[in-house]
Scaffold this motif. Structure first.
Motif, short mmCIF file in Angstrom:
data_model
loop_
_atom_site.label_atom_id
_atom_site.label_comp_id
_atom_site.label_asym_id
_atom_site.label_seq_id
_atom_site.Cartn_x
_atom_site.Cartn_y
_atom_site.Cartn_z
N SER A 95 -19.98 90.13 25.22
CA SER A 95 -20.59 89.84 23.92
C SER A 95 -22.10 89.59 24.06
O SER A 95 -22.59 88.50 23.78
N LEU B 19 -20.94 84.09 18.34
CA LEU B 19 -20.87 85.38 17.67
C LEU B 19 -20.59 85.18 16.18
O LEU B 19 -19.61 84.53 15.80
N ILE C 201 -21.99 83.88 22.68
CA ILE C 201 -22.85 84.98 23.09
C ILE C 201 -22.84 85.04 24.63
O ILE C 201 -22.86 84.02 25.30
N HIS D 203 -18.65 90.10 13.76
CA HIS D 203 -19.52 90.83 14.68
C HIS D 203 -18.77 91.30 15.93
O HIS D 203 -19.33 92.05 16.74
N HIS D 204 -17.52 90.90 16.08
CA HIS D 204 -16.72 91.46 17.18
C HIS D 204 -16.49 92.96 16.98
O HIS D 204 -16.12 93.66 17.92
N VAL E 142 -25.87 92.08 17.97
CA VAL E 142 -26.01 90.98 17.00
C VAL E 142 -27.43 90.96 16.44
O VAL E 142 -27.64 90.83 15.22
#
Length: 282
Positions: A18, A40, A93, A44-45, A23
Motif C-alpha cells: 500500500s 489508506l 500506508i 482506495h484499496h 493515493v
C-alpha cells in the motif's frame, strides 16, 4: 445459454504493497493533494491488486481477456454493478497487503434490455495478517446491442428522487480529463471511459461513461468530508443508471444517527447510483 457454475468457488490470491503513490494521485484528482494520510482512505484499496497484463492479453474492450480467474462469459459489455463492503481494520500506508478472492455466484438473468450475467466475487483483504476489508463485488455482463442507449429507451430502469430530504448536496465536475486520470490510476484500459468512437459505435452508448467505482468513491469521500468525526463501518452501493461525460450530477446524502442514504443524482433528477453507509462516532 452456457452454464458457468463450474467457476463458482474458484479462488485467487494476490499480494501488493500500500504505497502512497496512487493515493497521492487520487488526492490530486479530488483536489485534496498533499494530505499525507497515515491510513489508506476508504475505497482506495481499489488502486492495488491491479491485473498487469501485456497488450496482447487484452480483449477488444481494453479489459484483460476473460477465462483466467473470471469466467469466459461471451457477452462483450461488462461493468461494475455494485458492491458491499465491511471495514474491519485500517490499512496503513506502506503496509504489505493481500487479497483472497472467490467467485460466489454466476447468474443468468433476463431483463428488458436483454440477457445479462451477474458474477459476484468476494474479496477478503488483509493488512499483514489482519483482516481489514470484506468486499462483495458484483459484475454485470450484457449482450451486444447496436441500438444507442439513450435516456428515453432506458426509462424503465431509472429511479427518480421526488422531494427527498438531504443533509448535503455537492457538485464535483467530471470531464474527459478526469476519466482519463482515474483510468490511469486504476490501470483500467476499458475503452468506454476514453475511446468515444468505441463507446458510441461499438457498445452503443451516447458518450463516455463515468466509472462506477469513481462515483462510489465520490459518494463515500464526500460523506467523510462532511462528517469528519464518523468512522465508516460498512458501505453498499448499486449502479442503476449510467452517468456520461456530458452529464452534470450532484453527490447527495441524507444522514441519520448511525447510517446514511447516499446517491448520485443527475441534473434532470434521475438517480445514477444508490448507496447506504453505516458508521460509528459522533
Amino acid at each position: 445459454m452456457e452454464n458457468f457454475n463450474a467457476w463458482i468457488g474458484k479462488k485467487e490470491i494476490t499480494a501488493d504493497f500500500s504505497d502512497i503513490r496512487p493515493v497521492s494521485m487520487m488526492q490530486a484528482l479530488l483536489n485534496q493533494k498533499n494530505k499525507a494520510p497515515q491510513v489508506l482512505p476508504s475505497l482506495h484499496h481499489w488502486f492495488y491488486f491491479l491485473p498487469l497484463v501485456d497488450g496482447q492479453e487484452l480483449a477488444e474492450d481494453g479489459h484483460p481477456k476473460k477465462g483466467n480467474f473470471l469466467p469466459p462469459i461471451p457477452f462483450p459489455k461488462r461493468m461494475w454493478a455494485g458492491g458491499r463492503l465491511e471495514f474491519l481494520n485500517p490499512i496503513q500506508i506502506n503496509q504489505n497487503i493481500k487479497r483472497e478472492s472467490e467467485i460466489l455466484k454466476v447468474e443468468l438473468k433476463q431483463g428488458k434490455s436483454g440477457n445479462m450475467y451477474f458474477v459476484t466475487v468476494r474479496h477478503s483483504i488483509y493488512a499483514d495478517d489482519t483482516l481489514a476489508i470484506i468486499e462483495e463485488h458484483d459484475i454485470v455482463y450484457r449482450e451486444a446491442s447496436n441500438r444507442v442507449q439513450t435516456q428515453e429507451n432506458n426509462q424503465s430502469s431509472q429511479i427518480k428522487i421526488e422531494s427527498r430530504p438531504y443533509t448535503y448536496k455537492k457538485q464535483f465536475p467530471v470531464d474527459t480529463v478526469t476519466l482519463f486520470r482515474y483510468s490511469a490510476i486504476t490501470f483500467n484500459g476499458h475503452k468506454i471511459h476514453y475511446d468515444r468512437a468505441y463507446a458510441t459505435e461499438v457498445e452503443g452508448y451516447p458518450g463516455l461513461i463515468v466509472h462506477g467505482p469513481l462515483l462510489a468513491t465520490l459518494l463515500l469521500h464526500t460523506f467523510e468530508q462532511e462528517n469528519p468525526t464518523k468512522t465508516v463501518s460498512s458501505f453498499e452501493f448499486r449502479a442503476v443508471n449510467p452517468v456520461f461525460d456530458f452529464n452534470e450530477f450532484s453527490i447527495c446524502g441524507d444522514i441519520h444517527s448511525d447510517k446514511g442514504d447516499l446517491w448520485i443524482e443527475k441534473s434532470d433528477g434521475l438517480v445514477a447510483m444508490k448507496a447506504t453507509v453505516t458508521f460509528t462516532g459522533e
